[in-house]
Motif scaffolding. Structure first.
Motif, PDB file in Angstrom:
ATOM      1  N   GLN A   1      -1.416  14.391 -12.988  1.00  0.00           N
ATOM      2  CA  GLN A   1      -0.635  15.084 -12.197  1.00  0.00           C
ATOM      3  C   GLN A   1      -1.235  15.660 -11.139  1.00  0.00           C
ATOM      4  OE1 GLN A   1       2.721  15.495 -13.177  1.00  0.00           O
ATOM      5  NE2 GLN A   1       3.222  16.464 -11.625  1.00  0.00           N
ATOM      6  N   LEU A   2      -0.326  15.865  -9.784  1.00  0.00           N
ATOM      7  CA  LEU A   2      -0.792  16.444  -8.641  1.00  0.00           C
ATOM      8  C   LEU A   2       0.090  17.930  -8.722  1.00  0.00           C
ATOM      9  CD1 LEU A   2      -2.590  16.655  -6.060  1.00  0.00           C
ATOM     10  CD2 LEU A   2      -0.504  16.063  -5.078  1.00  0.00           C
ATOM     11  N   PRO A   3      -0.442  19.011  -9.453  1.00  0.00           N
ATOM     12  CA  PRO A   3       0.479  20.058  -9.482  1.00  0.00           C
ATOM     13  C   PRO A   3       0.696  20.760  -7.959  1.00  0.00           C
ATOM     14  CG  PRO A   3      -1.940  20.745 -10.199  1.00  0.00           C
ATOM     15  CD  PRO A   3      -1.666  19.233  -9.976  1.00  0.00           C
TER      16      PRO A   3
ATOM     17  N   VAL B   1       1.040  -1.170   0.033  1.00  0.00           N
ATOM     18  CA  VAL B   1       0.005   0.119   0.017  1.00  0.00           C
ATOM     19  C   VAL B   1       0.714   1.296  -0.013  1.00  0.00           C
ATOM     20  CG1 VAL B   1      -1.789   1.247   1.020  1.00  0.00           C
ATOM     21  CG2 VAL B   1      -1.865  -1.409   1.256  1.00  0.00           C
ATOM     22  N   ALA B   2       0.987   1.905  -1.106  1.00  0.00           N
ATOM     23  CA  ALA B   2       1.857   3.178  -1.121  1.00  0.00           C
ATOM     24  C   ALA B   2       0.863   4.429  -0.965  1.00  0.00           C
ATOM     25  CB  ALA B   2       2.612   2.946  -2.679  1.00  0.00           C
ATOM     26  N   HIS B   3       1.561   5.330  -0.591  1.00  0.00           N
ATOM     27  CA  HIS B   3       1.006   6.756  -0.570  1.00  0.00           C
ATOM     28  C   HIS B   3       0.979   7.461  -1.874  1.00  0.00           C
ATOM     29  CE1 HIS B   3       1.026  11.279   0.005  1.00  0.00           C
ATOM     30  NE2 HIS B   3       0.221  10.943   1.000  1.00  0.00           N
ATOM     31  N   SER B   4       0.077   7.948  -2.328  1.00  0.00           N
ATOM     32  CA  SER B   4      -0.257   9.036  -3.580  1.00  0.00           C
ATOM     33  C   SER B   4      -1.383   9.513  -3.543  1.00  0.00           C
ATOM     34  CB  SER B   4       0.423   8.306  -4.847  1.00  0.00           C
ATOM     35  OG  SER B   4      -0.663   7.108  -5.265  1.00  0.00           O
ATOM     36  N   LEU B   5      -1.584  10.713  -3.798  1.00  0.00           N
ATOM     37  CA  LEU B   5      -2.878  11.538  -3.550  1.00  0.00           C
ATOM     38  C   LEU B   5      -3.603  11.574  -5.059  1.00  0.00           C
ATOM     39  CD1 LEU B   5      -1.841  14.089  -1.248  1.00  0.00           C
ATOM     40  CD2 LEU B   5      -2.848  12.103  -0.824  1.00  0.00           C
ATOM     41  N   ALA B   6      -2.818  11.816  -6.146  1.00  0.00           N
ATOM     42  CA  ALA B   6      -3.533  11.833  -7.157  1.00  0.00           C
ATOM     43  C   ALA B   6      -4.181  10.739  -7.881  1.00  0.00           C
ATOM     44  CB  ALA B   6      -2.515  12.544  -8.400  1.00  0.00           C
ATOM     45  N   ALA B   7      -5.421  11.072  -8.808  1.00  0.00           N
ATOM     46  CA  ALA B   7      -5.765   9.860  -9.429  1.00  0.00           C
ATOM     47  C   ALA B   7      -4.769   9.474 -10.331  1.00  0.00           C
ATOM     48  CB  ALA B   7      -6.979  10.340 -10.214  1.00  0.00           C
ATOM     49  N   PRO B   8      -4.865   7.751 -10.625  1.00  0.00           N
ATOM     50  CA  PRO B   8      -3.958   7.164 -11.201  1.00  0.00           C
ATOM     51  C   PRO B   8      -3.560   8.014 -12.542  1.00  0.00           C
ATOM     52  CG  PRO B   8      -5.528   5.718 -10.529  1.00  0.00           C
ATOM     53  CD  PRO B   8      -6.099   6.979 -10.133  1.00  0.00           C
ATOM     54  N   ARG B   9      -2.226   8.025 -12.863  1.00  0.00           N
ATOM     55  CA  ARG B   9      -1.732   8.600 -13.884  1.00  0.00           C
ATOM     56  C   ARG B   9      -2.063   9.927 -14.168  1.00  0.00           C
ATOM     57  NH1 ARG B   9      -0.062   5.474 -18.987  1.00  0.00           N
ATOM     58  NH2 ARG B   9       1.798   6.723 -18.344  1.00  0.00           N
TER      59      ARG B   9
END
Length: 304
Positions: free
Chosen positions: A161-163, A151-159
């Protein structure tokens, strides 16, 4: 500056043994090395060198021969880009998984439950979801198997950009996110001994945020779960020391060693042999393993 964790401990009751399908690793006094195999034409590091089936299988077999504990097979890169149809992703990764599974523990790097299901059926022992179970069905697929999940941390929807990513406290927010996603995984039926967490170096984070996350990694270790770090050749390494993508090995090894001393137990890497040497040396220094040879100043004079 936080103090390093006791590298021989399993913080907050972390399971000493993580179960990956038919494989089990005691991580209380050992670091597992996960080799990266990208079956993509546009991967950021190898730029398609293992895109063909034969090249991917050869690279995976070579990684196992070099001593890798796991091989992580991906068919779609994390970075933003056009969607890859699920059927195409399955066609990229499943044949590689099928060929490599008899050789050792194989992970599939995907955020699609359908791809995970097909890969598990082909022999995958781990699902590496860099979107942090963005689709809850992923937890259902893993729960209905013997595979483990990262389980990895990332916030944006898959693929996407989170500007200009912003965090009031990046480490605290990563820890909260992971705690919530782990709770979801457990609610869906995945036992704790089959859950690994990844703080997501560089994933929707800038270099300063990733350095802060690394510096305070012990706060993520306090979640009490085996910790994977995926920092090999990433931009935070290159920007920290002013090195291009192909010249980041030394920086990556330094970061990996730091993370191991702060509780990481799985390192995901491109440069397998060098990374294995680095973590095995750390294990020897910490007294977790015996040296391979004992000759220096232990042999009669003149026999060197």
């Amino acid at each position: 500056m936080t103090d390093a964790v006791d590298p021989g401990s399993t913080r907050a009751g972390a399971p000493a043994v993580v179960r990956l399908g038919d494989h089990a690793f005691d991580l209380s006094r050992r670091v597992a090395v996960m080799a990266i195999i990208n079956r993509t034409p546009d991967s950021f590091y190898d730029r398609g060198r293992t895109d063909s089936l034969d090249a991917a299988v050869r690279a995976g077999a070579a990684a196992f021969d070099a001593g890798a504990d796991l091989v992580d097979v991906g068919g779609v890169k994390f970075a933003p880009g056009p969607p890859v149809p699920v059927e195409e992703e399955i066609a990229r990764v499943v044949p590689v998984v099928r060929e490599l599974a008899p050789l050792g523990a194989v992970s599939v790097d995907t955020f699609h439950p359908e791809v995970a299901r097909a890969a598990i059926d082909a022999g995958a022992s781990v699902v590496n979801d860099t979107t942090g179970i963005h689709d809850p069905r992923m937890a259902d697929v893993v729960a209905d198997s013997t595979a483990a999940i990262v389980v990895a941390h990332s916030l944006a929807a898959p693929r996407t950009q989170l500007p200009l990513p912003h965090y009031d406290d990046v480490v605290a927010e990563v820890a909260v996110f992971l705690r919530q996603r782990v709770a979801l995984a457990e609610e869906r039926g995945i036992p704790r001994e089959r859950i690994v967490v990844d703080p997501g170096h560089d994933l929707n984070k800038n270099t300063l945020q990733t350095l802060e996350l690394t510096r305070r990694l012990d706060e993520v270790t306090d979640l009490g779960l085996p910790l994977l770090v995926a920092l090999s050749n990433k931009d935070f390494v290159g920007e920290s020391i002013g090195r291009d993508r192909d010249d980041r090995l030394a920086g990556s090894l330094a970061a990996a060693v730091y993370c191991v001393l702060h509780g990481a137990r799985i390192v995901r890497v491109h440069n397998v042999r060098e990374s294995i040497d680095a973590v095995r040396m750390v294990e020897a220094i910490l007294g977790w393993r015996e040296p391979v040879l004992l000759r220096h100043n232990l042999r009669p004079e003149g026999n060197d």
